[in-house]
Enzyme design. Structure first.
Site, PDB file in Angstrom:
ATOM      1  N   ASP D  14     -52.926 -29.086 -22.201  1.00  0.00           N
ATOM      2  CA  ASP D  14     -52.156 -30.173 -22.809  1.00  0.00           C
ATOM      3  C   ASP D  14     -51.691 -29.732 -24.194  1.00  0.00           C
ATOM      4  OD1 ASP D  14     -51.315 -32.575 -24.016  1.00  0.00           O
ATOM      5  OD2 ASP D  14     -52.742 -33.750 -22.832  1.00  0.00           O
ATOM      6  N   HIS D  16     -49.892 -31.228 -26.543  1.00  0.00           N
ATOM      7  CA  HIS D  16     -49.537 -32.201 -27.585  1.00  0.00           C
ATOM      8  C   HIS D  16     -50.485 -32.101 -28.777  1.00  0.00           C
ATOM      9  CE1 HIS D  16     -47.831 -33.861 -23.822  1.00  0.00           C
ATOM     10  NE2 HIS D  16     -46.848 -34.241 -24.609  1.00  0.00           N
TER      11      HIS D  16
HETATM   12  C1  B12 Z   1     -43.541 -34.750 -28.703  1.00  0.00           C
HETATM   13  C2  B12 Z   1     -43.913 -34.780 -27.241  1.00  0.00           C
HETATM   14  C3  B12 Z   1     -43.975 -33.570 -26.587  1.00  0.00           C
HETATM   15  C4  B12 Z   1     -43.806 -32.246 -27.277  1.00  0.00           C
HETATM   16  C5  B12 Z   1     -45.174 -31.846 -27.848  1.00  0.00           C
HETATM   17  C6  B12 Z   1     -45.062 -31.052 -29.111  1.00  0.00           C
HETATM   18  C7  B12 Z   1     -46.384 -30.763 -29.694  1.00  0.00           C
HETATM   19  N1  B12 Z   1     -46.644 -29.546 -29.942  1.00  0.00           N
HETATM   20  O1  B12 Z   1     -47.180 -31.662 -29.913  1.00  0.00           O
HETATM   21  C8  B12 Z   1     -43.364 -31.355 -26.089  1.00  0.00           C
HETATM   22  C9  B12 Z   1     -41.862 -31.381 -26.023  1.00  0.00           C
HETATM   23  C10 B12 Z   1     -43.798 -29.912 -26.164  1.00  0.00           C
HETATM   24  C11 B12 Z   1     -43.966 -32.109 -24.941  1.00  0.00           C
HETATM   25  C12 B12 Z   1     -44.235 -31.564 -23.717  1.00  0.00           C
HETATM   26  C13 B12 Z   1     -44.715 -32.259 -22.631  1.00  0.00           C
HETATM   27  N2  B12 Z   1     -44.928 -33.581 -22.537  1.00  0.00           N
HETATM   28 CO1  B12 Z   1     -44.804 -34.767 -24.032  1.00  0.00          CO
HETATM   29  N3  B12 Z   1     -44.503 -36.070 -25.299  1.00  0.00           N
HETATM   30  C14 B12 Z   1     -44.157 -36.017 -26.570  1.00  0.00           C
HETATM   31  C15 B12 Z   1     -43.963 -37.443 -27.106  1.00  0.00           C
HETATM   32  C16 B12 Z   1     -42.490 -37.748 -27.103  1.00  0.00           C
HETATM   33  C17 B12 Z   1     -44.525 -37.705 -28.496  1.00  0.00           C
HETATM   34  C18 B12 Z   1     -45.956 -37.256 -28.717  1.00  0.00           C
HETATM   35  C19 B12 Z   1     -46.257 -37.325 -30.170  1.00  0.00           C
HETATM   36  O2  B12 Z   1     -46.164 -36.337 -30.870  1.00  0.00           O
HETATM   37  N4  B12 Z   1     -46.583 -38.523 -30.684  1.00  0.00           N
HETATM   38  C20 B12 Z   1     -46.898 -38.767 -32.048  1.00  0.00           C
HETATM   39  C21 B12 Z   1     -48.419 -38.787 -32.187  1.00  0.00           C
HETATM   40  C22 B12 Z   1     -48.757 -39.099 -33.623  1.00  0.00           C
HETATM   41  O3  B12 Z   1     -48.899 -39.819 -31.354  1.00  0.00           O
HETATM   42  P1  B12 Z   1     -49.827 -39.563 -30.029  1.00  0.00           P
HETATM   43  O4  B12 Z   1     -49.746 -38.193 -29.620  1.00  0.00           O
HETATM   44  O5  B12 Z   1     -49.502 -40.608 -29.060  1.00  0.00           O
HETATM   45  O6  B12 Z   1     -51.256 -39.857 -30.647  1.00  0.00           O
HETATM   46  C23 B12 Z   1     -51.598 -41.134 -31.119  1.00  0.00           C
HETATM   47  C24 B12 Z   1     -52.511 -41.937 -30.192  1.00  0.00           C
HETATM   48  O7  B12 Z   1     -52.251 -41.742 -28.821  1.00  0.00           O
HETATM   49  C25 B12 Z   1     -53.864 -41.582 -30.619  1.00  0.00           C
HETATM   50  N5  B12 Z   1     -54.540 -40.427 -30.096  1.00  0.00           N
HETATM   51  C26 B12 Z   1     -54.078 -39.188 -29.895  1.00  0.00           C
HETATM   52  N6  B12 Z   1     -55.078 -38.374 -29.572  1.00  0.00           N
HETATM   53  C27 B12 Z   1     -56.219 -39.096 -29.591  1.00  0.00           C
HETATM   54  C28 B12 Z   1     -57.539 -38.780 -29.357  1.00  0.00           C
HETATM   55  C29 B12 Z   1     -58.513 -39.773 -29.417  1.00  0.00           C
HETATM   56  C30 B12 Z   1     -59.932 -39.435 -29.174  1.00  0.00           C
HETATM   57  C31 B12 Z   1     -58.157 -41.079 -29.735  1.00  0.00           C
HETATM   58  C32 B12 Z   1     -59.165 -42.135 -29.773  1.00  0.00           C
HETATM   59  C33 B12 Z   1     -56.836 -41.393 -29.979  1.00  0.00           C
HETATM   60  C34 B12 Z   1     -55.878 -40.409 -29.905  1.00  0.00           C
HETATM   61  O8  B12 Z   1     -53.716 -41.376 -31.993  1.00  0.00           O
HETATM   62  C35 B12 Z   1     -52.391 -40.962 -32.360  1.00  0.00           C
HETATM   63  C36 B12 Z   1     -51.930 -41.806 -33.498  1.00  0.00           C
HETATM   64  O9  B12 Z   1     -51.543 -43.076 -33.084  1.00  0.00           O
HETATM   65  C37 B12 Z   1     -44.747 -38.281 -26.040  1.00  0.00           C
HETATM   66  C38 B12 Z   1     -44.223 -39.676 -25.765  1.00  0.00           C
HETATM   67  C39 B12 Z   1     -44.261 -40.615 -26.925  1.00  0.00           C
HETATM   68  N7  B12 Z   1     -45.384 -40.917 -27.492  1.00  0.00           N
HETATM   69  O10 B12 Z   1     -43.225 -41.084 -27.302  1.00  0.00           O
HETATM   70  C40 B12 Z   1     -44.584 -37.422 -24.797  1.00  0.00           C
HETATM   71  C41 B12 Z   1     -45.642 -37.469 -23.689  1.00  0.00           C
HETATM   72  C42 B12 Z   1     -47.016 -37.529 -24.294  1.00  0.00           C
HETATM   73  N8  B12 Z   1     -45.433 -36.202 -22.996  1.00  0.00           N
HETATM   74  C43 B12 Z   1     -45.618 -36.266 -21.711  1.00  0.00           C
HETATM   75  C44 B12 Z   1     -45.493 -35.185 -20.808  1.00  0.00           C
HETATM   76  C45 B12 Z   1     -45.708 -35.498 -19.354  1.00  0.00           C
HETATM   77  C46 B12 Z   1     -45.169 -33.917 -21.231  1.00  0.00           C
HETATM   78  C47 B12 Z   1     -44.927 -32.721 -20.349  1.00  0.00           C
HETATM   79  C48 B12 Z   1     -45.887 -32.547 -19.188  1.00  0.00           C
HETATM   80  C49 B12 Z   1     -43.517 -32.644 -19.831  1.00  0.00           C
HETATM   81  C50 B12 Z   1     -43.159 -33.641 -18.839  1.00  0.00           C
HETATM   82  N9  B12 Z   1     -43.626 -33.598 -17.608  1.00  0.00           N
HETATM   83  O11 B12 Z   1     -42.373 -34.506 -19.152  1.00  0.00           O
HETATM   84  C51 B12 Z   1     -45.059 -31.598 -21.369  1.00  0.00           C
HETATM   85  C52 B12 Z   1     -46.510 -31.195 -21.421  1.00  0.00           C
HETATM   86  C53 B12 Z   1     -46.729 -29.818 -21.741  1.00  0.00           C
HETATM   87  C54 B12 Z   1     -48.211 -29.620 -21.816  1.00  0.00           C
HETATM   88  N10 B12 Z   1     -48.703 -28.527 -21.365  1.00  0.00           N
HETATM   89  O12 B12 Z   1     -48.926 -30.514 -22.211  1.00  0.00           O
HETATM   90  C55 B12 Z   1     -45.906 -37.661 -21.273  1.00  0.00           C
HETATM   91  C56 B12 Z   1     -47.294 -37.957 -20.759  1.00  0.00           C
HETATM   92  C57 B12 Z   1     -47.146 -38.808 -19.547  1.00  0.00           C
HETATM   93  C58 B12 Z   1     -48.226 -39.661 -19.107  1.00  0.00           C
HETATM   94  N11 B12 Z   1     -49.401 -39.615 -19.692  1.00  0.00           N
HETATM   95  O13 B12 Z   1     -47.984 -40.428 -18.164  1.00  0.00           O
HETATM   96  C59 B12 Z   1     -45.448 -38.502 -22.504  1.00  0.00           C
HETATM   97  C60 B12 Z   1     -46.203 -39.806 -22.734  1.00  0.00           C
HETATM   98  C61 B12 Z   1     -43.946 -38.791 -22.277  1.00  0.00           C
HETATM   99  C62 B12 Z   1     -43.687 -39.588 -21.032  1.00  0.00           C
HETATM  100  N12 B12 Z   1     -43.641 -40.906 -21.109  1.00  0.00           N
HETATM  101  O14 B12 Z   1     -43.511 -39.023 -19.964  1.00  0.00           O
HETATM  102  N13 B12 Z   1     -44.168 -33.416 -25.240  1.00  0.00           N
END
Ligand code: B12
Ligand code: B12
Lengths: 477, 139, 477, 139
Positions: D14, D16
């Site tokens: 993963d 992210h």
């Molecule tokens: C940017 C992004 C990417 C970037 C990642 C860049 C990087 N190096 O981080 C790139 C373009 C590379 C990418 C790739 C992929 N992604 Co992406 N990505 C995103 C996106 C748009 C934003 C993530 C982000 O940075 N958020 C900002 C941070 C601050 O927020 P967060 O990660 O959600 O974390 C927050 C909380 O969730 C929480 N949290 C996070 N970690 C933890 C841990 C604990 C313990 C706790 C309690 C809380 C917690 O705290 C954070 C602050 O609020 C999300 C969708 C979205 N959120 O809009 C999809 C998303 C996460 N990606 C997704 C997917 C599927 C992929 C891919 C598999 C491609 C695909 N099939 O579409 C690949 C995966 C590659 C891999 N091997 O993992 C999906 C996951 C789907 C699902 N779960 O059903 C999402 C949700 C998009 C979607 N709706 O399809 N992605």
């Protein structure tokens, strides 16, 4: 014809007021002095005029939804949702069409049937039937200024009731609404009814209470060429000014062509100031409002969101102070409060995403602006000529003569000879200019633009093309 | 075909003219003889026009949402006027708000309409049904 | 380090192929000749390259969704929905992350668990496990070209399988994907893996089958400054060209600033052609793709629609040939097929609403374009210098040196010293430029822009500001 | 307060990283001693790090949707390693697609997690709960 663009004397106004307030029992609830005192106690953020003025100074675009339901409690729920979930900057109270047509008996039945059915059977809030006290409970329940959206050629009792209740804005004007909302009223009478309203607003102002007046430039909402929309806005502004109104916004409906829509909004402001200078009206506040697509919406909600978001972007890129929002339910019916809030959220986000950027004025836009300016001024000047300098007289005569015209209007006093159609780039032009008083340059420009479309599509632009253009957005994709 | 006569209009205090004009246009082009009494008309106007023109159908447009109130008792009024048999069609944005159309249809059927259409129905569908219902042979 | 930007010899390629095809049993299904024959029988409208070329010539923007689910039948349903309801011009097949990381055992378990659970437990279609025949049934079931979206530094077996099955496009490249999708792979190895893929595509081309290659300029999707995105696009284009690829698109993720996004897309095309000329590569087709917001989305669906629609408008105003669409489910999870289709519909409508208009290049945009151009060229030229003229060598060395850098990358071979932040107008700038080889003019311009923001907000821009900017869009309003 | 030790990382293949870095930042600022083992880690990495640092909690991030597969048997593995008592938290985009969160929470609770968070949860909420759960007095 008796109407003149002159401020009504106190006496004249008083005499008319008595009649108006006796149109329905709730008229008795109106007490001007009490109302003025109430307004004076309202905080600034519940005053429409002050909020609009602040936004204009800050270069911000305010979001202003539409909405109204039959019963007071439900209406309060609606406005709270718009405020709290939708983030509305300004709040609406749309009246129902019975009220708009002084059919207060039917409105009463609508209230009763709504209570029985457990859902709103009316397309708005029957403010007159509910009366001052009930309407004031709406003012008390929310934390934003409220405007009456009455879409009516009969605004008099409605304005008395809602202003007395503490609403601080009123949408409508004496040419637009008679033209677009009724079949049989003369423009003359329509102007008189709005003179009454403007005179009332001016009376509040004399007593230290600022009420915002808004002009509904969308007319029939159906492919209105900007020249016509602006001309009517100018005339209505002058009519309001004639009664002493000094806080006014003018509006246009979006035609969903980025360049022409932005150009039109800019010219709208410019031309208003031109005529204010011409008539030496110095202390008039003017702000610009843009109405999201007022015509047939796509029934598909995803596409409808596109129309709404584009509307927010146009508003922001033009630097408009107010944008009146639509909803994804538009094609089907009065929106739920959730859908209404969503329209707001999408619009606010769109404004955020444009980040204060404005559309650049390149040569193409300059030409477009110049042509819109000419169209508008030629229509207004002709009306002034026909009215011997009096815009009230002029408006009535111009409408008779067809030098002022509104496409797709239900009113039989509107000539309806003008038929709008889009050009190759998407701007609204004229298939027929009817009797609009355009000079050769404007006419030629229009012809050229139509020819470009004919060349592009390899078929003539005819009435079917014009009909097709009306359905374009609701049938797209 | 022998031209069928129909009366059409928009009931109540309803200012929406565009759909009405579009529908009129389409009906004429399909060979109907149309009396369009326009907007801001009441039930009695429809019935009067139907009697005067000896029309076989009344086409009621209602857009603003008050259709449910404005159409109450329409069939009864036709019966009273001696035209209880007339074919009655209604279309537009019939009710206030987005509602399940089946329920809406039922309510208008109960009021005595023979055909009830959802918002934005295409003129061609309305016309086809009308031809079937009035027994116009479709070539 | 062994990688060089030179076309692999037939022998070298053949040797490698044997290894690749034996990575998983389905590799045996791949028969190049049969595949070539199959492709030759596909109609033009099922060929990605031809569709893209046609659109580019016509000045049209094509809509290209993402999407993939665990099981073939469900995947077909998904693609049909995208095609029939969404109106997708081009179709996707996103692979799951196990497949992307050659964890075919886990992918197999994902298939089984999905069958058991009755819902997709994988975030994409495990194409390798399904094999050529099964994947071909997808090609048969739809009426549009299909591209593999494999987001992987291991594209080799995936490309063999999907191309043999009849897909006609492949997204991915050797610097972007190792940088953004994995922790431990060297850039060197990543480039080699994509050289394999490009060499395979070139082999198809030699045999008369045109496959479209697409470069994924979005990188980590997280506030990528356009200079960096473009530099990597140029490098990857040169790498593809080095293996004989001649049908390529380059892309950038939108940063949601109208002016900078449009400027960046225009410079992207320009700079690509500049380097093609420089390296005397004459017959390369290049088209421009723009990716709707790749960063954290608003969880609210109405706001998400705004982001999507703005994305369509940016694409159209820039004149991009392809726009890759998002959905309102983005913040939460893999979208349902309905939500996916809605993203398409909203985007298509947005493109329609821009009516072919383009954003005007005024002075502000010209300056922005010039700065982006300089940034990109300075990064590319430095890499060429470090690689003694070989861009493969140069890319590896530049990444080591940090003269090429990717913000927020998971890969430990990426320096990660660059920190992006927005300026006062909303454009993406650098809080830290790390070791990017920028000249004084670029650095000063950047500093000025940051100062403007500091002045506007009356506080310094620091790392917290940068973090805040990442959350801006998902937290707005 | 006595600094509490926690191990955090993103499980599975993963990529992210942003949420992980954000969360690490927030935890440190709230006085936790954080061992962030980053992305691309398996259950055993978490457990090893927890044992090495004598951590009181494991915070599992999972964004890409494979959490449901990647987290299977995690509690059992902790038990086997002699740390069956450890507090286990999971957050991110836990499953594939938009699902009713209550069902998701239940499935992860059943796997032995003590706290399960929906997508986009704010770090401050996670930290408050963690303080409560680990018995950190909140002044
Ligand atoms: C940017 C992004 C990417 C970037 C990642 C860049 C990087 N190096 O981080 C790139 C373009 C590379 C990418 C790739 C992929 N992604 Co992406 N990505 C995103 C996106 C748009 C934003 C993530 C982000 O940075 N958020 C900002 C941070 C601050 O927020 P967060 O990660 O959600 O974390 C927050 C909380 O969730 C929480 N949290 C996070 N970690 C933890 C841990 C604990 C313990 C706790 C309690 C809380 C917690 O705290 C954070 C602050 O609020 C999300 C969708 C979205 N959120 O809009 C999809 C998303 C996460 N990606 C997704 C997917 C599927 C992929 C891919 C598999 C491609 C695909 N099939 O579409 C690949 C995966 C590659 C891999 N091997 O993992 C999906 C996951 C789907 C699902 N779960 O059903 C999402 C949700 C998009 C979607 N709706 O399809 N992605
Ligand atoms: C343009 C418009 C206006 C213009 C009308 C200009 C004019 N002179 O016609 C203006 C701005 C004046 C206006 C005013 C108002 N409007 Co208006 N308006 C619209 C809008 C956006 C488009 C209507 C249109 O022209 N469509 C194009 C034509 C071709 O389509 P159509 O009218 O739907 O007709 C088609 C079919 O329905 C059918 N059809 C029509 N008539 C008939 C008759 C028969 C017998 C049959 C079988 C079929 C049929 O055939 C047509 C072809 O497909 C619609 C929403 C929408 N559709 O997007 C709202 C809408 C109709 N308006 C509405 C309302 C409520 C009002 C107002 C009361 C203001 C308010 N409260 O918001 C006032 C009413 C004033 C009055 N007294 O009636 C509501 C009705 C709500 C409801 N039913 O729940 C709508 C649906 C908007 C909404 N969602 O709230 N409106």
């Amino acid at each position: 014809m008796t109407v003149r663009n002159m401020r009504w004397s106190d006496e004249e106004f008083k005499k008319e007021r008595e009649k108006v307030l006796s149109l329905w029992p709730t008229g008795k609830e109106v007490e001007l002095e009490e109302a003025i005192a109430y307004h004076k106690n309202l905080p600034d953020h519940k005053n429409y005029a002050k909020e609009v003025r602040r936004a204009k100074a800050a270069g911000i675009t305010l979001c202003q939804p539409r909405g109204g339901v039959a019963l007071i409690d439900d209406h309060i729920k609606l406005l709270k949702t718009l405020q709290d979930e939708g983030g509305a900057d300004l709040l609406p109270t749309t009246t129902d069409t019975y009220t708009r047509n002084t059919k207060f008996q039917e409105a009463q039945r609508g209230i009763e049937e709504s209570e029985k059915a457990g859902r709103s059977m009316l397309n708005g809030l029957p403010v007159v039937n509910h009366g001052v006290k009930a309407v004031r409970s709406v003012v008390e329940a929310v934390d934003r200024p409220i405007m009456t959206l009455a879409g009516t050629p009969y605004p008099r009792l409605t304005s008395e009731i809602t202003l007395a209740a503490g609403f601080t804005g009123f949408l409508g004007a004496g040419i637009s609404y008679p033209a677009s909302y009724i079949k049989a009223m003369t423009i003359d009478e329509g102007i008189r009814h709005y003179q009454y309203l403007d005179r009332l607003v001016s009376t509040y102002a004399e007593n230290g209470v600022l009420i915002h007046r808004e002009q509904p430039g969308f007319l029939t909402g159906t492919l209105i060429p900007p020249g016509i929309g602006i001309a009517i806005a100018v005339m209505e502004m002058l009519l309001a000014a004639g009664q002493g109104v000094r806080h006014y916004s003018v509006g246009l409906a979006q035609n969903l062509d980025l360049l022409q829509d932005v150009a039109a909004l800019r010219v709208l402001e410019e031309v208003c100031h031109y005529y204010l200078r011409k008539f030496e009206i110095q202390d008039m506040f003017i702000s610009i409002a843009t109405h999201q697509w007022m015509q047939a919406f796509p029934p598909d909600e995803a596409r409808a969101f596109s129309v709404i978001v584009m509307g927010g972007i146009i508003a922001a890129l033009a630097g408009a102070t107010q944008v009146i929002t639509k909803t994804t339910h538009e094609a089907i019916g009065i929106p739920t409060r959730q859908a209404n809030a969503e329209g707001l959220k999408a619009t606010r986000m769109a404004i955020h995403l444009t980040r204060g950027r404005r559309l650049v004025e390149d040569e193409e836009m300059e030409i477009e602006m110049e042509m819109i300016r000419r169209e508008a001024c030629q229509i207004v000047d002709k009306a002034l000529e026909l009215g011997d300098g009096d815009i009230a007289v002029g408006a009535v005569r111009a409408m008779e003569a067809g030098t002022l015209d509104v496409p797709w209007a239900p009113n039989q006093h509107v000539k309806g000879a003008v038929v709008p159609v889009r050009d190759a780039a998407g701007a609204v032009r004229y298939l027929h200019t009817g009797d609009l008083p355009f000079d050769r340059e404007v006419a030629q420009y229009n012809q050229e633009k139509l020819k470009q479309r004919e060349a592009k599509e390899r078929r003539v632009c005819d009435f079917d093309t014009a009909m097709g253009d009306i359905l374009e957005i609701c049938q797209v994709c | 075909m022998k031209q069928k006569r129909v009366v059409m209009g928009v009931i109540g205090v309803d200012a929406h003219v565009v759909g009405n004009k579009l529908m009129e246009n389409a009906l004429r082009q399909s060979g109907f003889k149309v009396t369009n009494i326009g907007n801001f008309v009441i039930q009695q106007d429809f019935i009067k026009a139907a009697i005067e023109t000896n029309a076989e159908a009344i086409l009621v447009g209602t857009l603003c949402g008050h259709g449910e109130l404005d159409c109450q008792g329409f069939r009864e009024a036709c019966i009273e006027a001696g035209r209880g048999d007339i074919h009655m069609v209604v279309g537009g944005n019939l009710v206030v708000g987005k509602q399940d159309f089946r329920g809406v249809e039922e309510r208008f059927m109960d009021m005595g309409f023979n055909r009830v259409y959802p918002p934005g129905v295409s003129p061609s569908r309305v016309i086809e049904d009308l031809k079937t219902d009035l027994g116009v042979s479709q070539e």
